[in-house]
Design an enzyme around this catalytic site. Structure first.
Site, PDB file in Angstrom:
ATOM      1  N   HIS A  83      72.278  13.458  65.680  1.00 49.55           N
ATOM      2  CA  HIS A  83      70.750  12.968  66.339  1.00 49.55           C
ATOM      3  C   HIS A  83      70.573  11.833  66.828  1.00 49.55           C
ATOM      4  O   HIS A  83      70.075  10.907  67.105  1.00 49.55           O
ATOM      5  CB  HIS A  83      70.154  13.302  65.360  1.00 49.55           C
ATOM      6  CG  HIS A  83      69.430  12.808  64.345  1.00 49.55           C
ATOM      7  ND1 HIS A  83      69.703  13.225  62.791  1.00 49.55           N
ATOM      8  CD2 HIS A  83      68.907  11.865  63.710  1.00 49.55           C
ATOM      9  CE1 HIS A  83      69.070  13.002  61.977  1.00 49.55           C
ATOM     10  NE2 HIS A  83      68.582  11.806  62.451  1.00 49.55           N
ATOM     11  N   ASP A 218      74.590  18.015  61.516  1.00 52.71           N
ATOM     12  CA  ASP A 218      73.874  17.116  61.959  1.00 52.71           C
ATOM     13  C   ASP A 218      74.788  15.726  61.999  1.00 52.71           C
ATOM     14  O   ASP A 218      74.472  14.822  61.657  1.00 52.71           O
ATOM     15  CB  ASP A 218      72.892  16.838  61.780  1.00 52.71           C
ATOM     16  CG  ASP A 218      71.849  15.616  62.345  1.00 52.71           C
ATOM     17  OD1 ASP A 218      72.059  15.174  63.057  1.00 52.71           O
ATOM     18  OD2 ASP A 218      70.448  15.624  62.031  1.00 52.71           O
ATOM     19  N   SER A 651      70.212   7.122  58.235  1.00 53.69           N
ATOM     20  CA  SER A 651      70.371   9.154  59.783  1.00 53.69           C
ATOM     21  C   SER A 651      71.472   8.932  59.725  1.00 53.69           C
ATOM     22  O   SER A 651      72.102   7.539  60.471  1.00 53.69           O
ATOM     23  CB  SER A 651      69.861   8.789  60.417  1.00 53.69           C
ATOM     24  OG  SER A 651      68.388   9.751  60.275  1.00 53.69           O
TER      25      SER A 651
END
Ligand code: ARG
Length: 716
Positions: A83, A218, A651
């Protein structure tokens, strides 16, 4: 003696169990080092953060401004989240060659794809500059603090930049009680190396987002390129892979419950010192407004995206980020209520006030907070709707650029200056047109202006609603009114027509553009906001700065020399804790890891969120896990959870074991602790990580990228 030992163990365990909360500055690692060692860290402080020798911090980068990535090979290979690479991957994709949907693997460096606009920053050093900043700020207030801070920051960073070798900034900590200088090196030639197919990289979609148990792979990989001297350089064919000071070795040993785990990265923003007044405003005003507006916006986007694969790809990235925080604010509100954060804060505040009553300055602090919030609350919705609803339309954002044109015309500047402004506008137009679908934008414009009209107090409305919208298109059916108005704006505006715009945007014809319906709309909403409401919002923010500085300063004093960590502010932090299962509610137990079988259990052929490629289904059915299977569990571990304290911006951060080896890539938080940015809840707060073995399995078996793994330092 025994009693004494028990007491000691109790105190020690208190310290240990407190460990998970806190985003610590790596510079101050020695403060936490004992606790880290007790929990299983085998490295020395110098191996984690050193400015003289290469250390772990040299392998961690701020990726693209909003994420974290880590170096995992001696040739500048970067690992981050899918992402985080999403926007770059989507931009490099076409409907006919869709890397987002199908995944990507460069089989040689020649095949790696330059990602224009993407850059990464390496931290070179940080330094406490509190005294210098405070001396310069003196007792400035409000706007003056801002101005003076910019001045002193400029002076400090100018010296640190060493004529462009570095890029640096000064950041405020503990609400302005401390200031640190950060010196970075920025690399701008970043190339895409590898990405999983979207249905693995985003497996579970918005349904699973912010949730555990999870099976999302991810990750994506990029490479840092540099010139022949190993220095940052603009993209060039002749650039070569960067040789880093440090890269993280990769461990295939896997994790067990209670194993030590730490994360280094760039958490963006937390408000752990938010008062009950702020929590109240979030629960009752701001959060519901954001969710309501985004709900509408997303449903329009979805409808248009489903009609056309071009539109789908064009808006994929912006849809994902809007949806991500749509769900975030739903969860935050829910958990602020569930976990009684308001009551918890009120309790802390009355205790603080009791303590503060005995000191000269703090007794009335909470009362001041209350007053400031009371003065701001009537305008809070306006601010949210301005940002989230009015500015959701690309055409409005483009037209808003005419604010400076109008000012220039009022100041009767030269024809040359007008033409220069026009050049900037034409640039803006080109970028806007390239990234928008007119029909989608028009629908968003109609629906969200209507929401503004309905939800923001009438007395605060811009004049365009009365003078144009209702004067020309008024009816009892407001939806019809705003649809007709949107048709009029989008059909008539010159902003959507490059040649007409080019004809009009010059010193001779510019007046005509000021009557353009999109420009009239934008100037009305922007000027209304900036003239009447922005000043109130600024005043609130200045007041907040003063109060927060006093409050957090007082807390530092109240806590004596006990450690207190500063809120996240996009600077490098370290959090340490452990791999740990949890119980989300009565009688339910969540294991600390998930396995590949779960992918097949969630799999739904043809579904937008839970589909898998046939090749992946086959690999899973055949249990073809190679060297990546967990020996004890006899299968492939997909994700695991830790007690680390992270937030958005982290992230892509590396999850690292006690030996300094990479065991996973952090990518999310869990539903039960969605209030975590405001208050850390020890029982529930978990970080969700993709197991590094899952990532390598996808690289090797799904993407046939064995060569990439050979480049890493893998420890079996
Ligand atoms: N919640 C994740 C984060 O903010 C992002 C997950 C992206 N996936 C998605 N389905 N939108 O770090």
């Amino acid at each position: 003696m025994k009693k004494f030992l028990l007491l000691f163990l109790f105190v020690a365990s208190q310290i240990v169990s407190k460990a998970d909360e806190g985003m610590w500055l790596p510079l101050l690692i020695t403060q936490n080092y004992d606790a880290m060692q007790r929990m299983g860290l085998k490295l020395t402080p110098e191996q984690i953060y050193s400015i003289n020798n290469s250390s772990m911090k040299d392998a961690i980068v701020h990726f693209g401004g909003g994420c974290t990535a880590e170096i995992i090979s001696a040739n500048g290979l970067l690992l981050t989240n899918h992402h985080c690479g999403y926007d770059a991957i989507a931009s490099l994709s076409k409907v006919s060659q869709n890397y987002l949907a199908n995944g990507f693997m460069a089989t040689s460096t020649e095949q790696e794809l330059p990602a224009p606009g993407l850059s990464v920053k390496f931290l070179s050093r940080m330094e406490d500059v509190t005294d210098r900043v405070n001396k310069y700020l003196g007792d400035a207030y409000g706007k003056n603090v801002e101005t003076k801070f910019e001045e002193i920051a400029k002076e400090i960073t100018k010296a640190a930049n060493e004529n462009g070798t570095y890029e640096s900034d000064v950041k405020s900590f503990y609400g302005g009680n401390k200031y640190y200088l950060f010196v970075y090196q920025r690399f701008t030639d970043i190339r895409l190396v590898s990405a999983p197919p979207e249905n693995l990289g985003k497996f579970g979609g918005d349904t699973d987002n912010w949730m555990w148990p999870r099976h999302t792979c991810d990750f994506s990989m990029f490479r840092v390129y540099c010139n022949n001297e190993n220095k940052p350089a603009a993209y060039s064919k002749n650039n070569r892979p960067y040789i880093p000071k440090h890269h993280l070795p990769v461990s295939l040993k896997g994790v067990k419950d209670n194993d030590y785990a730490m994360i280094m990265g760039y958490p963006g923003r937390t408000t752990r010192y938010l008062t009950s007044y702020g929590v109240d405003l979030a629960i009752n005003v701001s959060n519901p407004a954001i969710v309501k507006i985004r709900d509408k916006r997303l449903s329009i986007m979805r409808e248009e995206m489903e009609k056309d694969p071009e539109v789908d790809l064009m808006y994929a990235s912006s849809y994902a980020s809007i949806a991500n925080y749509w769900k975030y604010f739903i969860g935050q509100t829910e958990q602020l209520k569930n976990l009684n954060i308001l009551a918890q804060k009120e309790k802390e505040e009355s205790e603080f006030s009791r303590w503060g009553a005995n000191t000269k300055n703090y007794g009335k602090l909470m009362g001041d907070y209350q007053k400031a919030y009371a003065a701001y609350t009537p305008y809070a919705k306006h601010q949210t709707y301005y940002r989230e609803a009015i500015m959701a339309s690309s055409v409005t954002r483009l037209a808003a650029m005419f604010e400076s044109m109008e000012k220039a015309l009022d100041a009767e500047v030269s024809a040359d200056s007008i033409n220069t402004l026009c050049k900037r506008l034409k640039n803006g137009q080109a970028i806007t047109l390239k990234n928008m679908n007119v029909n989608l934008d028009k629908k968003v414009f109609a629906a969200l202006n209507l929401l503004f009209y309905q939800d923001v107090p009438k007395a605060q409305h811009p004049d365009v609603f009365g003078k144009v919208v209702f004067a020309k298109f008024g009816s009892d059916d407001w939806q019809e009114t705003f649809d007709a108005y949107a048709d009029y704006v989008y059909n008539k505006t010159a902003l959507l027509d490059t040649s007409r715009f080019a004809e009009l945007c010059n010193a001779d014809n510019i007046e005509e553009l000021l009557d353009d319906p999109a420009v009239v709309h934008a100037l009305s909403v922007v000027k209304n906001y900036k003239t009447y409401y922005e000043p109130k919002i600024n005043e609130f923010n200045y007041e907040m700065f003063e109060l927060n500085r006093a409050y957090q300063g007082a807390l530092l004093e109240k806590n004596g020399n006990k450690q207190m960590y500063p809120d996240a502010n996009s600077t490098m932090r370290l959090t340490y804790g452990k791999v740990n299962s949890y119980s989300p509610k009565d009688a339910v137990f969540f294991n600390y890891y998930t396995m590949a079988d779960g992918l097949l259990q969630k799999y739904k052929a043809g579904d937008k969120e839970f589909d898998l490629q046939p090749k992946v289904v086959d690999l899973l059915k055949n249990k073809d896990y190679g060297a990546y299977a967990d020996r004890d569990l006899g299968g492939l571990v997909t994700c695991f959870i830790t007690t680390n304290d992270i937030t958005g911006g982290n992230s892509g951060s590396p999850v690292i074991n006690g030996n300094g080896e990479l065991i996973g890539c952090a990518f999310d938080g869990n539903w039960e602790a969605m209030s975590g940015d405001v208050a850390f809840d020890k029982r529930y707060k978990r970080t969700i990580c993709a197991d590094i073995r899952y990532i390598l399995w996808v690289v090797d078996k799904v993407l046939d990228g064995r060569k990439l793994i050979d480049e890493m330092t893998v420890r079996y």
